[in-house]
Design an enzyme around this catalytic site. Structure first.
Site, PDB file in Angstrom:
ATOM      1  N   GLU A  71       0.820  -1.223   0.000  1.00  0.00           N
ATOM      2  CA  GLU A  71       0.000   0.000   0.000  1.00  0.00           C
ATOM      3  C   GLU A  71       0.850   1.269   0.000  1.00  0.00           C
ATOM      4  O   GLU A  71       1.283   1.734   1.053  1.00  0.00           O
ATOM      5  CB  GLU A  71      -0.933   0.002   1.230  1.00  0.00           C
ATOM      6  CG  GLU A  71      -1.824   1.234   1.288  1.00  0.00           C
ATOM      7  CD  GLU A  71      -2.782   1.243   2.481  1.00  0.00           C
ATOM      8  OE1 GLU A  71      -2.701   0.335   3.329  1.00  0.00           O
ATOM      9  OE2 GLU A  71      -3.608   2.168   2.562  1.00  0.00           O
ATOM     10  N   LYS A 123      -2.444  -2.093  -3.180  1.00  0.00           N
ATOM     11  CA  LYS A 123      -3.507  -1.264  -2.594  1.00  0.00           C
ATOM     12  C   LYS A 123      -3.159   0.205  -2.797  1.00  0.00           C
ATOM     13  O   LYS A 123      -2.495   0.832  -1.964  1.00  0.00           O
ATOM     14  CB  LYS A 123      -3.654  -1.595  -1.102  1.00  0.00           C
ATOM     15  CG  LYS A 123      -4.696  -0.743  -0.383  1.00  0.00           C
ATOM     16  CD  LYS A 123      -5.101  -1.337   0.949  1.00  0.00           C
ATOM     17  CE  LYS A 123      -5.969  -0.376   1.744  1.00  0.00           C
ATOM     18  NZ  LYS A 123      -6.608  -0.974   2.902  1.00  0.00           N
TER      19      LYS A 123
END
Ligand code: 13P
Length: 334
Positions: free
Chosen positions: A177, A219
């Site tokens: 992420e 992500k």
């Protein structure tokens, strides 16, 4: 490398029209959101809230995987079942947030780096024993006139790649992420440039650390103008810009991309995912959601810490989760 196990986990995480539920707020972040909703900030309330989420009827029809925090993965539901087992029993893959938050990056005023690599290999094998089959690490990239610097991007993307390699060694799928924040006044174009530079650097670092791209989930943030940018683009422009950037940067071997919501309203986060699927019905990777605030916030506000509100809060949670699942088919209407 446990290649088959990693592939099986990514398949389960991207299955059908489902998405991920981020319920991994650290103790300080959860307490901050509780304070805003007038909920007491204690371990028992955090446990009761996570119990409410996990026991939401039909959650598993919209949610494939849920990210827990270190506190929650060590707790039991109110019925005495470890949270990871409660999720697994519903067919939801349990995951764990393993980063230890951000600190100031020495020599780079205003910029941050995510910590948590020291001892991570040992922690990872414990989390596997506790039932986690995927993990999450969040890097934070701040935009203003002068930043991000190349040095900050490199430090963060390198740490993400080191984390991903340690996950895969343990048979745990890394959710990678790199979040470009939407705080500030910058334009959509500036967000696009920074996101693109970050993603290109990330995939170089992942390659250098010998991470198998078939066994990761990305992500990312959507490409958005900052919250206080005077020009707020419409959902179609956001969808086109985001998908074009991802197509340019994310190899087709990556099985899944799951957006964070990052401070968008629940409606915006769902509508924009929906628009992407309407405009791009065929993409090289599965494209879904991994939202925290955009799925949970209405439910948390309704619950307000009161047992009599649990059913209404669960309905609100299921409502948002299932609307996001509908958005994966490009069929969302509010
Ligand atoms: P938001 O969807 O609230 O941005 O949270 C997602 C997440 O897991 C951030 O790390």
């Amino acid at each position: 490398m446990k290649t088959q196990e990693l592939t099986d986990t990514t398949k389960a995480m991207m299955a059908g029209d489902k998405g991920l539920l981020a319920m991994d707020e650290s103790i300080p972040t959860c307490n901050k959101r509780f304070a805003e909703a007038g909920i007491p900030q204690t371990e028992e309330y955090r446990r009761a809230y996570r119990d409410l989420i996990v026991n939401t009827p039909n959650l598993e029809t919209a949610i494939s995987a849920a990210i827990l925090s270190d506190e929650t993965i060590r707790q039991q539901t109110l019925a005495g079942v470890p949270f990871a087992d409660a999720l697994k029993n519903k067919g939801i893959v349990p995951g764990i947030k393993v980063d230890q938050g951000t600190v100031a990056l020495a020599g780079f005023p205003g910029e941050k780096v995510t910590e948590g690599l020291d001892g991570l290999r040992q922690r990872m094998s414990e989390y596997y024993t506790l039932g986690a089959r995927f993990a999450k690490w969040r890097a934070v990239i701040i935009i203003n006139e002068h930043i991000p610097s190349g040095g900050c991007l490199e430090a963060n993307m390198h740490a993400l790649a080191r984390y991903a390699a340690i996950c895969q060694e343990a048979g745990i799928v890394p959710v990678v992420e790199p979040e470009v924040l939407m705080d500030g006044t910058h334009t959509l174009e500036r967000c696009r440039k920074v996101t693109q530079e970050g993603l290109l650097m990330l995939f170089t670092e992942l390659h250098n650390q010998r991470v198998d791209l078939h066994g990761i989930i990305l992500k990312p943030n959507m490409i958005l103008p900052a919250k206080d940018c005077p020009v707020q683009e419409d959902d179609e422009i956001i969808a086109h810009t985001t998908i074009k950037c991802l197509l340019r940067c994310v190899p087709a071997s990556v099985p899944g991309v799951a957006f964070l919501s990052g401070g968008q309203s629940p409606q915006q986060a769902t509508a924009r995912l929906n628009t992407m699927h309407k405009l791009y019905p065929s993409l090289p990777w599965a494209l879904t959601f991994s939202y925290a605030r955009a799925v949970q916030q209405p439910a948390m506000d309704l619950w307000a810490g009161k047992p009599e509100n649990i059913a209404a809060a669960q309905q609100a949670l299921y409502h948002r989760a299932s609307l996001n699942s509908t958005a994966r088919r490009g069929k969302y209407t509010e």
